[in-house]
Motif scaffolding. Structure first.
Motif, PDB file in Angstrom:
ATOM      1  N   GLU A  20      -9.469   2.164 -14.518  1.00 25.93           N
ATOM      2  CA  GLU A  20     -10.213   0.973 -14.718  1.00 25.93           C
ATOM      3  C   GLU A  20     -10.551  -0.053 -13.945  1.00 25.93           C
ATOM      4  OE1 GLU A  20     -11.489   1.091 -18.070  1.00 25.93           O
ATOM      5  OE2 GLU A  20     -10.600   3.291 -18.051  1.00 25.93           O
ATOM      6  N   GLU A  21      -9.821  -0.050 -12.736  1.00 25.46           N
ATOM      7  CA  GLU A  21     -10.171  -1.147 -11.730  1.00 25.46           C
ATOM      8  C   GLU A  21      -9.011  -0.608 -10.589  1.00 25.46           C
ATOM      9  OE1 GLU A  21      -9.276  -5.885 -11.423  1.00 25.46           O
ATOM     10  OE2 GLU A  21      -8.634  -4.632 -13.285  1.00 25.46           O
ATOM     11  N   VAL A  22     -10.030  -1.131  -9.309  1.00 28.38           N
ATOM     12  CA  VAL A  22      -9.252  -0.849  -8.115  1.00 28.38           C
ATOM     13  C   VAL A  22      -9.522  -2.217  -7.474  1.00 28.38           C
ATOM     14  CG1 VAL A  22      -9.409   0.554  -5.821  1.00 28.38           C
ATOM     15  CG2 VAL A  22     -10.001   1.578  -8.124  1.00 28.38           C
ATOM     16  N   ILE A  23      -8.509  -2.487  -6.628  1.00 28.56           N
ATOM     17  CA  ILE A  23      -8.453  -3.757  -5.663  1.00 28.56           C
ATOM     18  C   ILE A  23      -8.032  -3.190  -4.193  1.00 28.56           C
ATOM     19  CG2 ILE A  23      -7.439  -6.102  -5.064  1.00 28.56           C
ATOM     20  CD1 ILE A  23      -6.704  -6.190  -7.990  1.00 28.56           C
ATOM     21  N   LEU A  24      -8.955  -3.203  -3.232  1.00 27.70           N
ATOM     22  CA  LEU A  24      -8.796  -2.809  -1.918  1.00 27.70           C
ATOM     23  C   LEU A  24      -8.586  -3.736  -0.826  1.00 27.70           C
ATOM     24  CD1 LEU A  24     -11.437  -0.155  -2.134  1.00 27.70           C
ATOM     25  CD2 LEU A  24      -9.037   0.211  -2.095  1.00 27.70           C
ATOM     26  N   PRO A  25      -8.039  -3.493   0.409  1.00 29.04           N
ATOM     27  CA  PRO A  25      -7.818  -4.412   1.212  1.00 29.04           C
ATOM     28  C   PRO A  25      -8.788  -4.109   2.295  1.00 29.04           C
ATOM     29  CG  PRO A  25      -6.310  -2.599   1.881  1.00 29.04           C
ATOM     30  CD  PRO A  25      -6.815  -2.405   0.503  1.00 29.04           C
ATOM     31  N   SER A  26     -10.094  -4.734   2.020  1.00 26.87           N
ATOM     32  CA  SER A  26     -11.053  -4.822   3.111  1.00 26.87           C
ATOM     33  C   SER A  26     -10.967  -5.739   4.361  1.00 26.87           C
ATOM     34  CB  SER A  26     -12.518  -4.987   2.401  1.00 26.87           C
ATOM     35  OG  SER A  26     -12.559  -6.593   2.382  1.00 26.87           O
ATOM     36  N   THR A  27     -11.747  -5.347   5.290  1.00 23.10           N
ATOM     37  CA  THR A  27     -11.646  -6.030   6.679  1.00 23.10           C
ATOM     38  C   THR A  27     -11.856  -7.651   6.536  1.00 23.10           C
ATOM     39  OG1 THR A  27     -13.647  -5.385   7.415  1.00 23.10           O
ATOM     40  CG2 THR A  27     -11.597  -4.020   8.036  1.00 23.10           C
ATOM     41  N   THR A  28     -12.673  -7.861   5.299  1.00 24.24           N
ATOM     42  CA  THR A  28     -12.880  -9.239   5.180  1.00 24.24           C
ATOM     43  C   THR A  28     -12.289  -9.852   3.818  1.00 24.24           C
ATOM     44  OG1 THR A  28     -14.757  -8.547   3.582  1.00 24.24           O
ATOM     45  CG2 THR A  28     -15.427  -8.903   6.001  1.00 24.24           C
ATOM     46  N   GLY A  29     -11.279  -9.210   3.245  1.00 28.60           N
ATOM     47  CA  GLY A  29     -10.396  -9.758   2.276  1.00 28.60           C
ATOM     48  C   GLY A  29     -10.380  -8.817   1.066  1.00 28.60           C
ATOM     49  N   GLN A  30      -9.633  -9.337  -0.114  1.00 27.45           N
ATOM     50  CA  GLN A  30      -9.592  -8.359  -1.075  1.00 27.45           C
ATOM     51  C   GLN A  30     -10.956  -7.891  -1.864  1.00 27.45           C
ATOM     52  OE1 GLN A  30      -6.355  -6.968  -2.121  1.00 27.45           O
ATOM     53  NE2 GLN A  30      -5.939  -7.645   0.052  1.00 27.45           N
ATOM     54  N   LEU A  31     -10.931  -6.718  -2.264  1.00 27.96           N
ATOM     55  CA  LEU A  31     -12.189  -6.320  -2.776  1.00 27.96           C
ATOM     56  C   LEU A  31     -11.892  -5.527  -4.112  1.00 27.96           C
ATOM     57  CD1 LEU A  31     -15.201  -5.382  -2.685  1.00 27.96           C
ATOM     58  CD2 LEU A  31     -14.636  -3.409  -1.322  1.00 27.96           C
ATOM     59  N   SER A  42     -17.728  -0.128   2.914  1.00 26.81           N
ATOM     60  CA  SER A  42     -17.260  -1.295   3.457  1.00 26.81           C
ATOM     61  C   SER A  42     -15.954  -0.496   4.442  1.00 26.81           C
ATOM     62  CB  SER A  42     -16.510  -2.032   2.327  1.00 26.81           C
ATOM     63  OG  SER A  42     -15.777  -3.115   2.879  1.00 26.81           O
ATOM     64  N   ALA A  43     -15.493  -1.285   5.397  1.00 27.58           N
ATOM     65  CA  ALA A  43     -14.453  -0.981   6.058  1.00 27.58           C
ATOM     66  C   ALA A  43     -13.045  -1.405   5.430  1.00 27.58           C
ATOM     67  CB  ALA A  43     -14.520  -1.581   7.510  1.00 27.58           C
ATOM     68  N   LEU A  44     -11.975  -0.622   5.663  1.00 32.29           N
ATOM     69  CA  LEU A  44     -10.711  -1.167   4.924  1.00 32.29           C
ATOM     70  C   LEU A  44      -9.783  -1.419   5.990  1.00 32.29           C
ATOM     71  CD1 LEU A  44     -10.450   1.586   1.985  1.00 32.29           C
ATOM     72  CD2 LEU A  44     -11.405  -0.881   2.060  1.00 32.29           C
ATOM     73  N   ASP A  45      -8.974  -2.407   5.537  1.00 29.70           N
ATOM     74  CA  ASP A  45      -7.890  -2.814   6.652  1.00 29.70           C
ATOM     75  C   ASP A  45      -6.626  -2.155   6.367  1.00 29.70           C
ATOM     76  OD1 ASP A  45      -6.577  -3.965   8.643  1.00 29.70           O
ATOM     77  OD2 ASP A  45      -6.955  -6.146   7.883  1.00 29.70           O
ATOM     78  N   VAL A  46      -5.553  -2.321   6.829  1.00 29.20           N
ATOM     79  CA  VAL A  46      -4.263  -1.878   6.622  1.00 29.20           C
ATOM     80  C   VAL A  46      -3.707  -2.623   5.598  1.00 29.20           C
ATOM     81  CG1 VAL A  46      -1.823  -1.625   7.504  1.00 29.20           C
ATOM     82  CG2 VAL A  46      -3.792  -0.836   9.037  1.00 29.20           C
ATOM     83  N   GLY A  47      -3.255  -2.253   4.466  1.00 29.38           N
ATOM     84  CA  GLY A  47      -2.735  -3.038   3.496  1.00 29.38           C
ATOM     85  C   GLY A  47      -2.570  -2.182   2.127  1.00 29.38           C
ATOM     86  N   GLU A  68     -16.431   3.878  -0.139  1.00 32.07           N
ATOM     87  CA  GLU A  68     -17.908   4.135  -0.511  1.00 32.07           C
ATOM     88  C   GLU A  68     -17.812   4.052  -2.260  1.00 32.07           C
ATOM     89  OE1 GLU A  68     -21.919   6.780  -0.048  1.00 32.07           O
ATOM     90  OE2 GLU A  68     -20.087   7.879  -0.272  1.00 32.07           O
ATOM     91  N   VAL A  69     -18.754   3.265  -2.536  1.00 30.38           N
ATOM     92  CA  VAL A  69     -18.678   3.016  -4.120  1.00 30.38           C
ATOM     93  C   VAL A  69     -20.257   3.381  -4.419  1.00 30.38           C
ATOM     94  CG1 VAL A  69     -18.498   1.570  -6.304  1.00 30.38           C
ATOM     95  CG2 VAL A  69     -17.064   1.379  -4.231  1.00 30.38           C
TER      96      VAL A  69
END
Length: 138
Positions: A20-31, A42-47, A68-69
């Motif tokens: 239903e939902e995803v929260i990812l650690p992008s290189t510019t903050g939470q996505l 988008s690029a993802l950071d370690v997290g 990729e979305v």
């Protein structure tokens, strides 16, 4: 309507299910990603990634990569990933402690590569412990 989410590392598929939902650690903050999200790369950071397949959340430690979305499909390609419910907390605590010591020691070094590797290892160890469900106050 839900998302189709795939987390793919070089050696395995860590997640391949609806959510239903995803929260990812992008290189510019939470996505945050919900159904109907605009196309995105988008690029993802370690997290820690959090995915909600139903009412409960699942945590996955990500070691950086890309997302990729498009058309409610979320494809996450990562350097490494580990589900939080499979992480041994004692081992993760020990690894974080060692990484913290190495990071502290590297602060005295003039070797930029050594400092970079110590920071990278610390971020990875912290992400693993956080994904296991432990609150990390570092």
């Amino acid at each position: 309507m839900s998302l189709t989410v795939r987390v793919i590392a070089a050696d395995k598929t860590v997640w391949d299910s609806a959510a239903e939902e995803v929260i990812l650690p992008s290189t510019t903050g939470q996505l945050g990603i919900l159904s109907g999200h605009a196309p995105l790369l988008s690029a993802l950071d370690v997290g820690v990634m959090r995915v909600r397949p139903g009412k409960d959340w699942v945590s996955i430690a990500l070691m950086g990569g890309f997302v990729e979305v498009e058309n409610d499909e979320v494809v996450i390609l990562v350097n490494g990933a580990e589900r939080g419910d499979t992480i041994d907390r004692e081992e993760a605590r020990s690894t974080l402690s060692a990484a913290q010591a190495r990071l502290d020691q590297s602060e005295q070094s003039e070797d930029k590569q050594e400092r970079y590797e110590a920071q990278r290892d610390f971020k990875r160890a912290r992400a693993r412990l956080q994904a296991s469900g432990e609150v990390v106050n570092i």
